[in-house]
Design a protein around this motif. Structure first.
Motif, PDB file in Angstrom:
ATOM      1  N   GLY A  56       0.777  -1.239   0.000  1.00 49.67           N
ATOM      2  CA  GLY A  56       0.000   0.000   0.000  1.00 49.67           C
ATOM      3  C   GLY A  56       0.804   1.283   0.000  1.00 49.67           C
ATOM      4  N   THR A  57       2.027   1.249  -0.549  1.00 45.14           N
ATOM      5  CA  THR A  57       2.806   2.473  -0.704  1.00 45.14           C
ATOM      6  C   THR A  57       2.942   2.795  -2.195  1.00 45.14           C
ATOM      7  N   PRO A  58       3.118   4.069  -2.539  1.00 48.57           N
ATOM      8  CA  PRO A  58       3.189   4.440  -3.962  1.00 48.57           C
ATOM      9  C   PRO A  58       4.355   3.817  -4.709  1.00 48.57           C
ATOM     10  N   GLY A  59       5.364   3.330  -3.995  1.00 50.40           N
ATOM     11  CA  GLY A  59       6.476   2.677  -4.665  1.00 50.40           C
ATOM     12  C   GLY A  59       6.235   1.220  -4.982  1.00 50.40           C
ATOM     13  N   GLU A  86      14.812  13.079  -6.839  1.00 48.78           N
ATOM     14  CA  GLU A  86      14.734  11.921  -7.723  1.00 48.78           C
ATOM     15  C   GLU A  86      14.286  10.717  -6.895  1.00 48.78           C
ATOM     16  N   PRO A  87      13.860   9.627  -7.545  1.00 46.32           N
ATOM     17  CA  PRO A  87      13.535   8.421  -6.782  1.00 46.32           C
ATOM     18  C   PRO A  87      14.768   7.930  -6.026  1.00 46.32           C
ATOM     19  N   HIS A  88      14.576   7.571  -4.780  1.00 47.51           N
ATOM     20  CA  HIS A  88      15.695   7.144  -3.928  1.00 47.51           C
ATOM     21  C   HIS A  88      15.516   5.656  -3.628  1.00 47.51           C
ATOM     22  N   VAL A  89      16.365   4.833  -4.235  1.00 49.05           N
ATOM     23  CA  VAL A  89      16.234   3.376  -4.129  1.00 49.05           C
ATOM     24  C   VAL A  89      17.587   2.764  -3.799  1.00 49.05           C
ATOM     25  N   LEU A  90      17.629   1.960  -2.738  1.00 49.89           N
ATOM     26  CA  LEU A  90      18.828   1.200  -2.389  1.00 49.89           C
ATOM     27  C   LEU A  90      18.650  -0.254  -2.797  1.00 49.89           C
ATOM     28  N   ASN A  91      19.705  -0.865  -3.264  1.00 52.45           N
ATOM     29  CA  ASN A  91      19.690  -2.289  -3.610  1.00 52.45           C
ATOM     30  C   ASN A  91      20.434  -3.048  -2.520  1.00 52.45           C
ATOM     31  N   ILE A 128      20.054   0.462  14.098  1.00 57.98           N
ATOM     32  CA  ILE A 128      19.207  -0.728  14.047  1.00 57.98           C
ATOM     33  C   ILE A 128      19.961  -1.833  13.314  1.00 57.98           C
ATOM     34  N   LEU A 129      19.655  -3.077  13.657  1.00 55.40           N
ATOM     35  CA  LEU A 129      20.243  -4.246  13.012  1.00 55.40           C
ATOM     36  C   LEU A 129      19.129  -5.147  12.513  1.00 55.40           C
ATOM     37  N   LEU A 130      19.298  -5.713  11.325  1.00 55.93           N
ATOM     38  CA  LEU A 130      18.305  -6.650  10.808  1.00 55.93           C
ATOM     39  C   LEU A 130      18.867  -7.455   9.652  1.00 55.93           C
ATOM     40  N   THR A 131      18.239  -8.599   9.416  1.00 50.31           N
ATOM     41  CA  THR A 131      18.528  -9.411   8.241  1.00 50.31           C
ATOM     42  C   THR A 131      17.487  -9.100   7.170  1.00 50.31           C
ATOM     43  N   PHE A 132      17.935  -8.694   5.999  1.00 46.31           N
ATOM     44  CA  PHE A 132      17.008  -8.387   4.908  1.00 46.31           C
ATOM     45  C   PHE A 132      16.640  -9.684   4.192  1.00 46.31           C
ATOM     46  N   ASP A 133      15.734 -10.433   4.806  1.00 41.78           N
ATOM     47  CA  ASP A 133      15.369 -11.750   4.288  1.00 41.78           C
ATOM     48  C   ASP A 133      13.989 -11.763   3.643  1.00 41.78           C
ATOM     49  N   ASN A 134      13.354 -10.604   3.500  1.00 41.43           N
ATOM     50  CA  ASN A 134      12.006 -10.530   2.933  1.00 41.43           C
ATOM     51  C   ASN A 134      12.075  -9.817   1.595  1.00 41.43           C
ATOM     52  N   CYS A 135      12.022 -10.595   0.518  1.00 42.19           N
ATOM     53  CA  CYS A 135      12.176 -10.013  -0.817  1.00 42.19           C
ATOM     54  C   CYS A 135      11.018  -9.068  -1.143  1.00 42.19           C
ATOM     55  N   GLY A 136      11.341  -8.023  -1.871  1.00 42.08           N
ATOM     56  CA  GLY A 136      10.331  -7.056  -2.276  1.00 42.08           C
ATOM     57  C   GLY A 136      10.925  -5.664  -2.355  1.00 42.08           C
ATOM     58  N   MET A 137      10.051  -4.685  -2.546  1.00 46.87           N
ATOM     59  CA  MET A 137      10.423  -3.268  -2.562  1.00 46.87           C
ATOM     60  C   MET A 137       9.799  -2.646  -1.314  1.00 46.87           C
ATOM     61  N   TRP A 138      10.633  -2.170  -0.384  1.00 49.87           N
ATOM     62  CA  TRP A 138      10.147  -1.777   0.936  1.00 49.87           C
ATOM     63  C   TRP A 138      10.531  -0.338   1.261  1.00 49.87           C
ATOM     64  N   ASN A 139       9.601   0.357   1.873  1.00 49.88           N
ATOM     65  CA  ASN A 139       9.712   1.788   2.150  1.00 49.88           C
ATOM     66  C   ASN A 139      10.378   2.045   3.509  1.00 49.88           C
ATOM     67  N   ILE A 140      11.429   2.858   3.524  1.00 52.65           N
ATOM     68  CA  ILE A 140      11.955   3.453   4.752  1.00 52.65           C
ATOM     69  C   ILE A 140      11.524   4.914   4.716  1.00 52.65           C
ATOM     70  N   GLN A 200      12.212   9.999   2.519  1.00 51.29           N
ATOM     71  CA  GLN A 200      11.920   8.571   2.481  1.00 51.29           C
ATOM     72  C   GLN A 200      12.774   7.953   1.371  1.00 51.29           C
ATOM     73  N   LEU A 201      12.839   6.638   1.371  1.00 54.67           N
ATOM     74  CA  LEU A 201      13.495   5.925   0.274  1.00 54.67           C
ATOM     75  C   LEU A 201      12.912   4.523   0.208  1.00 54.67           C
ATOM     76  N   TYR A 202      13.311   3.777  -0.806  1.00 56.99           N
ATOM     77  CA  TYR A 202      12.877   2.391  -0.948  1.00 56.99           C
ATOM     78  C   TYR A 202      14.092   1.474  -0.983  1.00 56.99           C
TER      79      TYR A 202
END
Length: 554
Positions: free
Chosen positions: A97-100, A416-421, A488-500, A513-515
């Motif tokens: 439910g986010t625009p990205g 511009e769109p802000h996206v991290l891989n 913060i610490l976390l494992t990025f184990d959930n595939c997808g495009m996620w909003n910070i 914000q970014l994705y």
């Protein structure tokens, strides 16, 4: 005529909403009719957004692993989207439910969300992510209960109440949007609401909740406002904190709780005082002058009005920081909870990448913008996830990888769109550094993370020696005080495009914000679902045939 037919269909489906129990996890069907209406939360009639005629919207009550199906009919005059703040949507950012990640629901049409709060429990809420709709309502409580087979670390309460607190403006959401589009800030809010109301405080208010003497109640407190941290307290009553954003915590009693924007706390309140009325109090934090509102609690069979003397709130952000440091994860409680790569022992996992995000503000072409690492995000007509899925990402955005920005890089701002891989299953350290004079509140969709530290000053690798590497709370929102940092610490184990994103709506709307793109290396259904057949398409992929099962395998 089209709108009338849509409304009639919506009302019919709402009346026919049913529970279907199958051999798999149960399905719960809801139909939500989103409309404009008129309300006077602060005594001034104004346009608000209603869901099924309610402001705030209905409480969404679920149980871990249930299939939640919500058919949303958009009867507004512009596109609309809802996000489910804190629900992780494992392998399924298509429902986030986010625009990205999703196309908004066009005016006069409907869309059906289908998601599972998989292995989650706790207190959450939903709200609109389009335009400035959140300033008009459209938000509501979302609770995920433990399954009956999983015991909870406290006695079953008599009842379960949701308390939505938030700042409020008397100007319409369209006027507030014009302010931001024109380069202005929203300014100071006009008031504070509790469950959509501002108490008169003279004893004439109807009670929001009724308590039976001697009984204990689950009270979930969420800050659904636009930009203001709030303190919540109840006259003469302690609040036992038992859960925070999906995690059971070590239980301590509090006279009051600072609840920053986007955060939710689950407490137990026992009706152990003289049977009469008492005030719940929500007041602003970190503003030059305090804004306060009240809501009434009434003891069943009680006699006597609530005292006009309200309990005082705390002063300064040092008190709030110390309260944050007192929160600890309950490592012995039974509950659904994520366990990526043995994260019960998250302090022993090697960090593979550090990303520092520095928030700044400035002007671009004379207009106010907010940025992270010098980039002010902008949403495009083509959602980022759809561009990636249809193989046209290079036509829509580029991946940005400024992990440790220099002071020079944060001085200027580009839009511009802000996206991290981020590589799938990497264990990442994210540091939020706040050089500004206001409190920030940061949220990550699709995950919970371990909030291991919030401290004054600037972050350096040597500061890791101060991290809580044993029992930091696993949550999805963290505050950063003025001239402070948070890690913060976390494992990025959930595939997808996620909003910070900043949960300060003004800052999010103007670019803070970014994705994060987390792709499955094997393109396997084990890691991520294919785009649902019912998903909306817009922008460059409108009317384009969906790729033929790009994700396959086990």
């Amino acid at each position: 005529m089209r709108g009338a037919k849509l409304l009639a269909a919506c009302l019919y489906l709402a009346a026919a909403a049913t529970l279907v129990v199958q051999a798999e996890d149960p399905y719960f069907h809801h139909v939500w009719n989103v409309t404009y209406g008129t309300a006077s939360p602060l005594g001034v009639p104004q346009q608000v957004i209603l869901i099924n005629g309610q402001f705030p919207g209905p409480n969404l009550n679920s149980t871990s692993n249930n299939n939640v199906i919500i058919n949303v009919f958009n009867n507004l005059d512009e596109p609309f989207l809802l996000t489910w703040n804190g629900i992780q949507h494992r392998k399924n950012c298509w429902q986030d439910g986010t625009p990205g990640t999703m196309c908004p629901i066009p005016a006069g049409t409907n869309y059906t969300y289908h998601f599972q709060p998989k292995d989650q429990i706790g207190s959450y809420f939903y709200y609109p992510t389009t335009a400035m709709h959140r300033a008009a309502g459209g938000f509501g409580g979302l609770r995920v209960n433990s399954r009956l087979l999983i015991p909870i670390p406290y006695d079953v309460p008599e009842d379960d109440y949701t308390v939505l607190i938030g700042d409020w403006y008397t100007k319409s959401h369209t006027q507030l949007k014009k302010f931001l589009d024109g380069g202005r800030t929203l300014g100071r809010p006009n008031g504070v609401l509790i469950n959509g109301k501002a108490g008169k405080g003279d004893g004439s208010d109807a009670p929001l909740f009724t308590l039976k003497p001697g009984k204990s109640y689950r009270v979930r407190i969420c800050n659904v406002g636009l930009k203001t941290s709030l303190n919540f307290r109840i006259q003469n009553h302690k609040m036992k904190l038992v859960e925070m954003e999906g995690s059971h915590v070590l239980q301590n009693d509090f006279d009051s709780l600072d609840v920053h924007v986007g955060q939710c706390f689950g407490t137990i309140v026992t009706a152990n005082q003289e049977p009469k009325d008492y005030y719940m109090v929500a007041s602003s934090r970190f503003l030059k002058s305090v804004i306060t509102t009240t809501g009434l609690l009434r003891y069943e069979g009680g006699k006597g009005p609530a005292s006009s003397q309200l309990p005082a709130g705390p002063v300064g952000w040092a008190w709030s920081l110390n309260q944050f440091r007192s929160f600890r994860w309950n490592l012995t409680s039974n509950a659904a909870r994520p366990n990526p790569q043995g994260s019960y022992h998250y302090g022993k996992i090697n960090i593979t990448r550090t990303i520092k995000l520095v928030n700044t503000q400035g002007k671009v072409d004379g207009k106010l913008r907010y940025a992270l690492n010098g980039i002010s995000h902008t949403d495009l007509e083509t959602p980022l996830k759809l561009a990636e899925y249809f193989g046209i990402a290079d036509k829509v955005f580029k991946y940005n990888s400024v992990d440790n920005p220099t002071a020079e890089q944060t001085k200027s701002i580009k839009i511009e769109p802000h996206v991290l891989n981020i590589t799938h299953r990497n264990f990442i350290e994210v540091v939020f550094e706040n050089h500004e004079k206001s409190v920030q509140s940061w949220h990550l969709n699709g995950y919970s993370f371990f909030a291991v530290a919030v401290e004054p000053g600037s972050w350096t690798p040597e500061k890791r020696k101060n991290y809580n590497l044993l029992d930091a709370v696993s949550r999805h929102t963290v505050q950063v005080y003025p001239k402070c940092w948070a890690a913060i610490l976390l494992t990025f184990d959930n595939c997808g495009m996620w909003n910070i994103r900043s949960e300060n709506t003004e800052r999010r709307y103007l670019g803070q914000q970014l994705y994060v793109s987390v792709l499955s290396p094997e393109k396997s259904l084990r890691d991520e679902y294919n785009m649902p057949e019912t998903s909306l398409q817009c922008g460059l992929v409108k009317n384009t045939p969906k790729p033929a099962n790009p994700y396959a395998g086990a």
